[in-house]
Design a protein around this motif. Structure first.
Motif, short mmCIF file in Angstrom:
data_model
loop_
_atom_site.label_atom_id
_atom_site.label_comp_id
_atom_site.label_asym_id
_atom_site.label_seq_id
_atom_site.Cartn_x
_atom_site.Cartn_y
_atom_site.Cartn_z
N PRO A 48 117.67 149.58 30.28
CA PRO A 48 116.61 148.56 30.43
C PRO A 48 116.98 147.38 31.33
O PRO A 48 116.15 146.50 31.55
CB PRO A 48 116.41 148.04 29.00
CG PRO A 48 117.44 148.66 28.16
CD PRO A 48 118.30 149.55 28.96
N PHE A 49 118.21 147.33 31.85
CA PHE A 49 118.63 146.17 32.64
C PHE A 49 118.60 146.40 34.15
O PHE A 49 118.51 145.45 34.91
CB PHE A 49 120.01 145.69 32.20
CG PHE A 49 120.00 145.07 30.83
CD1 PHE A 49 118.89 144.38 30.37
CD2 PHE A 49 121.10 145.17 30.00
CE1 PHE A 49 118.86 143.80 29.10
CE2 PHE A 49 121.09 144.59 28.73
CZ PHE A 49 119.97 143.90 28.28
N ILE A 50 118.71 147.67 34.59
CA ILE A 50 118.49 147.87 36.02
C ILE A 50 116.99 147.62 36.27
O ILE A 50 116.17 147.69 35.35
CB ILE A 50 118.89 149.32 36.46
CG1 ILE A 50 118.31 150.37 35.53
CG2 ILE A 50 120.40 149.44 36.57
CD1 ILE A 50 118.50 151.80 36.01
N PHE B 90 121.59 147.36 41.07
CA PHE B 90 120.49 147.02 40.17
C PHE B 90 119.13 147.50 40.66
O PHE B 90 118.23 147.76 39.89
CB PHE B 90 120.46 145.51 39.88
CG PHE B 90 120.28 144.62 41.08
CD1 PHE B 90 121.37 144.08 41.72
CD2 PHE B 90 119.01 144.33 41.56
CE1 PHE B 90 121.22 143.25 42.82
CE2 PHE B 90 118.83 143.51 42.65
CZ PHE B 90 119.95 142.96 43.30
N ASN B 91 119.01 147.63 42.00
CA ASN B 91 117.69 148.00 42.54
C ASN B 91 117.69 149.41 43.14
O ASN B 91 116.87 149.73 43.98
CB ASN B 91 117.25 146.97 43.59
CG ASN B 91 118.30 146.78 44.67
OD1 ASN B 91 119.28 147.51 44.72
ND2 ASN B 91 118.07 145.82 45.54
N SER B 92 118.60 150.23 42.65
CA SER B 92 118.75 151.57 43.23
C SER B 92 117.62 152.52 42.80
O SER B 92 117.11 152.46 41.69
CB SER B 92 120.09 152.15 42.77
OG SER B 92 120.19 153.49 43.16
N LEU B 93 117.28 153.42 43.72
CA LEU B 93 116.25 154.43 43.44
C LEU B 93 116.86 155.81 43.18
O LEU B 93 116.18 156.72 42.73
CB LEU B 93 115.32 154.57 44.66
CG LEU B 93 114.27 153.50 44.89
CD1 LEU B 93 114.31 152.97 46.29
CD2 LEU B 93 112.89 154.05 44.58
N VAL B 94 118.16 155.97 43.47
CA VAL B 94 118.70 157.32 43.60
C VAL B 94 118.63 158.19 42.35
O VAL B 94 118.38 159.39 42.44
CB VAL B 94 120.15 157.34 44.14
CG1 VAL B 94 120.23 156.87 45.56
CG2 VAL B 94 121.09 156.56 43.25
N GLN B 95 118.84 157.61 41.16
CA GLN B 95 118.91 158.47 39.98
C GLN B 95 117.55 158.88 39.44
O GLN B 95 117.43 159.86 38.71
CB GLN B 95 119.67 157.74 38.86
CG GLN B 95 121.15 157.64 39.15
CD GLN B 95 121.83 156.56 38.33
OE1 GLN B 95 121.18 155.64 37.82
NE2 GLN B 95 123.13 156.66 38.20
N SER C 278 124.38 152.79 34.66
CA SER C 278 123.89 153.56 35.81
C SER C 278 124.98 153.77 36.86
O SER C 278 124.96 154.75 37.59
CB SER C 278 122.70 152.84 36.46
OG SER C 278 123.15 151.65 37.07
N GLY C 279 125.92 152.83 36.94
CA GLY C 279 126.94 152.93 37.98
C GLY C 279 126.37 152.78 39.38
O GLY C 279 127.04 153.07 40.37
N THR C 280 125.13 152.36 39.46
CA THR C 280 124.52 152.14 40.78
C THR C 280 123.97 150.70 40.84
O THR C 280 123.89 150.03 39.81
CB THR C 280 123.34 153.11 41.04
OG1 THR C 280 122.39 152.95 39.98
CG2 THR C 280 123.80 154.55 41.07
#
Ligand code: GLN
Length: 303
Positions: free
Chosen positions: A110-112, A94-99, A90-92
């Motif tokens: 499956p890991f974020i 772990f708890n990011s909503l942006v994508q 994801s490059g973001t």
């Protein structure tokens, strides 16, 4: 190779260096953990094992549990999994909503957190008693009937888990969460709350270093091809937006958790688990990263 000597040497070196970073503040119950804990456990597929420091102390495994939930969901669903979740880094955070908006509610991997929440939803749809069946799976792969959820840690995470609640509801708005959000999140918080020691984690995931077979009885847990793919996702996505750095420095499939644990797998050889609660800015154990980098450099057996 004298693993004991190399591991002892690295352990002593890092123990004598400054211990940088911060213990997680995301989960109130974990913020009081002694930052000086430092444990390492190494186990080969031939059952050689060495432990150092606090390797028998239990700590909150947090996102390391996502390797077990992915393994169980993948075992049940096979490649149908990948309609619901991607396999790209994801490059973001772990708890990011942006994508999620651009990706229409299909988490990158499956890991974020987003992806792990969808995995919980899949397990709820597939299992008769999702939480109990998941625990039974973990106990089975670990030969360890004592594994359990920590209601205290789960409750503590729930009390501040606004981002995860937002993630789950956002994904549900795209139709990629099929069950009740509250049920999915309760499962998610529970699986993150499990407490295990470095030794227990190392034993639990040894099947990933053994072509999907449990070392104690040679039973196939996941087939070879799926084992390869789980390791591949750990390699590319296991340390969130530090996965590239981890591969650059360590070179092994790995999975971290904000409790300060990092699990690394060397396929066909061994598992190694390091625990030190102080985290770097990406949420990965500061000493864990250092330890594993030195370990694969000194054993120079990766690439
Ligand atoms: N329970 C944590 C969360 O959802 C897990 C994150 C982690 O270990 N990186 O925020």
């Amino acid at each position: 190779m004298n693993y004991r000597e190399i591991l002892t040497d690295i352990y002593e070196t890092i123990k004598n260096e400054e211990n940088k970073g911060q213990v997680t503040s995301f989960i109130p119950e974990l913020s009081g953990v002694n930052p000086e804990h430092f444990g390492v456990f190494f186990k080969t597929v031939n059952n050689d094992e060495f432990g150092f420091g606090s390797f028998n102390d239990k700590f909150s495994i947090q996102s390391i549990a996502k390797v077990a939930s992915l393994s169980l969901a993948y075992k049940i669903l096979g490649k149908r999994m990948w309609k619901r979740i991607g396999v790209e880094p994801s490059g973001t955070a772990f708890n990011s909503l942006v994508q999620l908006e651009a990706d229409k509610g299909i988490p990158r991997n499956p890991f974020i957190n987003a992806g792990a929440i969808v995995v919980c939803d899949i397990l709820i749809s597939q299992l008769d008693n999702p939480q109990q069946d998941f625990l039974s799976f973990m106990r089975y792969i670990s030969d360890n009937p004592s594994i359990k959820f920590s209601p205290k840690i789960a409750k503590s995470e729930k009390s501040t888990g606004f981002r995860n609640i937002a993630l789950c509801n956002f994904i549900k708005s795209f139709g990629n969460i099929k069950n009740d959000s509250e049920e999915v999140l309760d499962f998610y918080f529970n699986l993150c709350s499990i407490e295990m020691s470095c030794r227990e984690i190392s034993n639990c995931f040894l099947f990933l270093a053994n072509q999907g077979r449990k070392v104690s009885d040679n039973k196939q847990i996941i087939n070879k091809s799926r084992t390869k793919r789980i390791n591949a996702i750990m390699q590319t996505c296991g340390l969130y937006d530090e996965s590239g750095e981890f591969t650059f420095k360590v070179g092994l499939p790995g999975k971290s958790g904000i409790g300060g644990g990092i699990l690394a797998i060397h396929p066909n050889k061994h598992t190694i688990v390091v625990w030190s609660p102080k985290l770097n800015s990406k949420g990965n154990s500061y000493r864990g990263m250092k330890f594993l980098e030195l370990f694969t450099t000194k054993t120079s057996s990766i690439f």
